[in-house]
Design an enzyme around this catalytic site. Structure first.
Site, PDB file in Angstrom:
ATOM      1  N   SER A 107       0.855  -1.191   0.000  1.00  0.00           N
ATOM      2  CA  SER A 107       0.000   0.000   0.000  1.00  0.00           C
ATOM      3  C   SER A 107       0.891   1.241   0.000  1.00  0.00           C
ATOM      4  CB  SER A 107      -0.874   0.006   1.265  1.00  0.00           C
ATOM      5  OG  SER A 107      -1.397   1.302   1.484  1.00  0.00           O
ATOM      6  N   HIS A 131      -0.476  -1.038  -4.538  1.00  0.00           N
ATOM      7  CA  HIS A 131      -1.873  -0.970  -4.088  1.00  0.00           C
ATOM      8  C   HIS A 131      -2.208   0.483  -3.761  1.00  0.00           C
ATOM      9  CE1 HIS A 131      -5.429  -2.637  -1.906  1.00  0.00           C
ATOM     10  NE2 HIS A 131      -5.205  -1.666  -1.052  1.00  0.00           N
ATOM     11  N   ASP A 140      -4.550   3.086  -2.431  1.00  0.00           N
ATOM     12  CA  ASP A 140      -5.725   3.239  -1.563  1.00  0.00           C
ATOM     13  C   ASP A 140      -6.411   4.558  -1.873  1.00  0.00           C
ATOM     14  OD1 ASP A 140      -4.006   1.500   0.959  1.00  0.00           O
ATOM     15  OD2 ASP A 140      -5.936   0.905   0.101  1.00  0.00           O
ATOM     16  N   MET A 144      -9.388   7.088  -1.398  1.00  0.00           N
ATOM     17  CA  MET A 144     -10.394   7.402  -0.376  1.00  0.00           C
ATOM     18  C   MET A 144     -11.031   8.767  -0.672  1.00  0.00           C
ATOM     19  SD  MET A 144      -8.263   6.255   3.015  1.00  0.00           S
ATOM     20  CE  MET A 144      -7.338   4.723   3.045  1.00  0.00           C
ATOM     21  N   HIS A 203      -7.785   0.280  -4.952  1.00  0.00           N
ATOM     22  CA  HIS A 203      -8.766  -0.103  -3.933  1.00  0.00           C
ATOM     23  C   HIS A 203      -9.641   1.121  -3.701  1.00  0.00           C
ATOM     24  CE1 HIS A 203      -9.436  -1.075   0.620  1.00  0.00           C
ATOM     25  NE2 HIS A 203     -10.554  -1.069  -0.058  1.00  0.00           N
ATOM     26  N   MET A 236     -12.222   3.148  -2.046  1.00  0.00           N
ATOM     27  CA  MET A 236     -13.033   3.360  -0.853  1.00  0.00           C
ATOM     28  C   MET A 236     -13.829   4.655  -1.058  1.00  0.00           C
ATOM     29  SD  MET A 236     -10.067   2.188   1.818  1.00  0.00           S
ATOM     30  CE  MET A 236      -8.785   2.393   0.569  1.00  0.00           C
ATOM     31  N   MET A 264     -10.834  -7.263   3.772  1.00  0.00           N
ATOM     32  CA  MET A 264     -10.292  -6.269   4.701  1.00  0.00           C
ATOM     33  C   MET A 264     -10.113  -6.893   6.076  1.00  0.00           C
ATOM     34  SD  MET A 264      -9.804  -3.658   2.904  1.00  0.00           S
ATOM     35  CE  MET A 264      -9.287  -2.550   4.218  1.00  0.00           C
ATOM     36  N   ASP A 306      -5.972  -7.431   3.157  1.00  0.00           N
ATOM     37  CA  ASP A 306      -5.583  -6.028   3.247  1.00  0.00           C
ATOM     38  C   ASP A 306      -5.829  -5.485   4.649  1.00  0.00           C
ATOM     39  OD1 ASP A 306      -6.644  -3.015   1.394  1.00  0.00           O
ATOM     40  OD2 ASP A 306      -4.969  -3.422   2.755  1.00  0.00           O
TER      41      ASP A 306
END
Ligand code: DX5
Ligand code: ZN
Length: 223
Positions: free
Chosen positions: A10, A35, A37, A39, A68, A70, A139, A176
């Protein structure tokens, strides 16, 4: 047949003032994918990187990118990260009204489709979308931040592995959250083959040694 063990660091713990150098270091350390992330500050109480940042990094690297998401509007956001260079794009079950369609749309864009389950979300929630899924992300922390305590969910991982194998599906199981030398082995033994690591990997002075150690513990755990 075992799927290859892959390590996907990440970027969350990275020094964002040196994000490019940090990504180059991860590539040189032998990571399999980065990865990202993503958000939006609504689905989770944090905001991270937009597609333009991911795109600018992608042009300097050869390592693969996965996103990923979110976010509360995954159907609108997913195409942006495919266009930015992410070859696997993962959306949360909890954020999709029409999950089967969302996953099919990601595939139609030419990317691998991924579905993400929060710690409280049952494995059965993806039972009817496995035909649209290339990747399941489990998760093992509540999303939004790195460096949180690992939540063991070995029964969920094993249940997903059974669902995948009994249906003859070609799907990676990725874990993750809180993945380290202390936790990766049990997740691999339970059936996972891809591992996100943020704070634990960035804690190694020698990142290549970190990637190698995590990979060997996971491989050992499956024998
Ligand atoms: C949390 C992110 C994870 C996290 C992993 O919302 O999805 O990828 O950054 O970081 P660690 O490995 O520190 O738990
Ligand atoms: Zn993540």
């Amino acid at each position: 047949m075992n799927r290859p063990i892959e390590i996907a660091p990440s970027i969350l713990p990275a020094d964002f003032s040196r994000l490019g150098e940090e990504c180059v270091e991860l590539e040189k350390a032998g990571a399999d994918r980065i990865h990202w992330d993503v958000m939006d500050g609504v689905f989770v109480p944090n905001i991270t990187v937009g597609p333009d940042i991911v795109k600018s990094l992608h042009s300097h690297l050869t390592i693969g990118f996965e996103a990923h998401l979110m976010v509360v509007r995954p159907d609108e956001i997913a195409p942006l990260y495919v266009a930015a260079g992410c070859t696997t794009v993962m959306v949360h079950v909890e954020a999709c009204t029409h999950l089967h369609r969302s996953l099919g749309n990601i595939r139609d864009l030419g990317a691998r489709s991924g579905v993400v389950l929060n710690p409280h979300t049952a494995a059965s929630s993806v039972r009817h979308v496995l035909d649209q899924t290339d990747h399941i992300l489990v998760m093992t922390v509540n999303p939004g931040f790195g460096g949180q305590d690992y939540i063991p969910l070995l029964d969920k991982i094993a249940e997903l592995k059974t669902m995948i194998d009994s249906g003859g599906h070609d799907i990676d199981i990725e874990i993750d959250g809180g993945i380290s030398a202390a936790t990766i082995g049990e997740c691999a033994a339970a059936g996972a083959n891809v591992f996100v690591s943020g704070s634990a990997l960035f804690a190694y002075d020698d990142r290549a040694a970190g990637v190698a150690e995590l990979r060997s513990i996971a491989e050992e755990a499956r024998t």
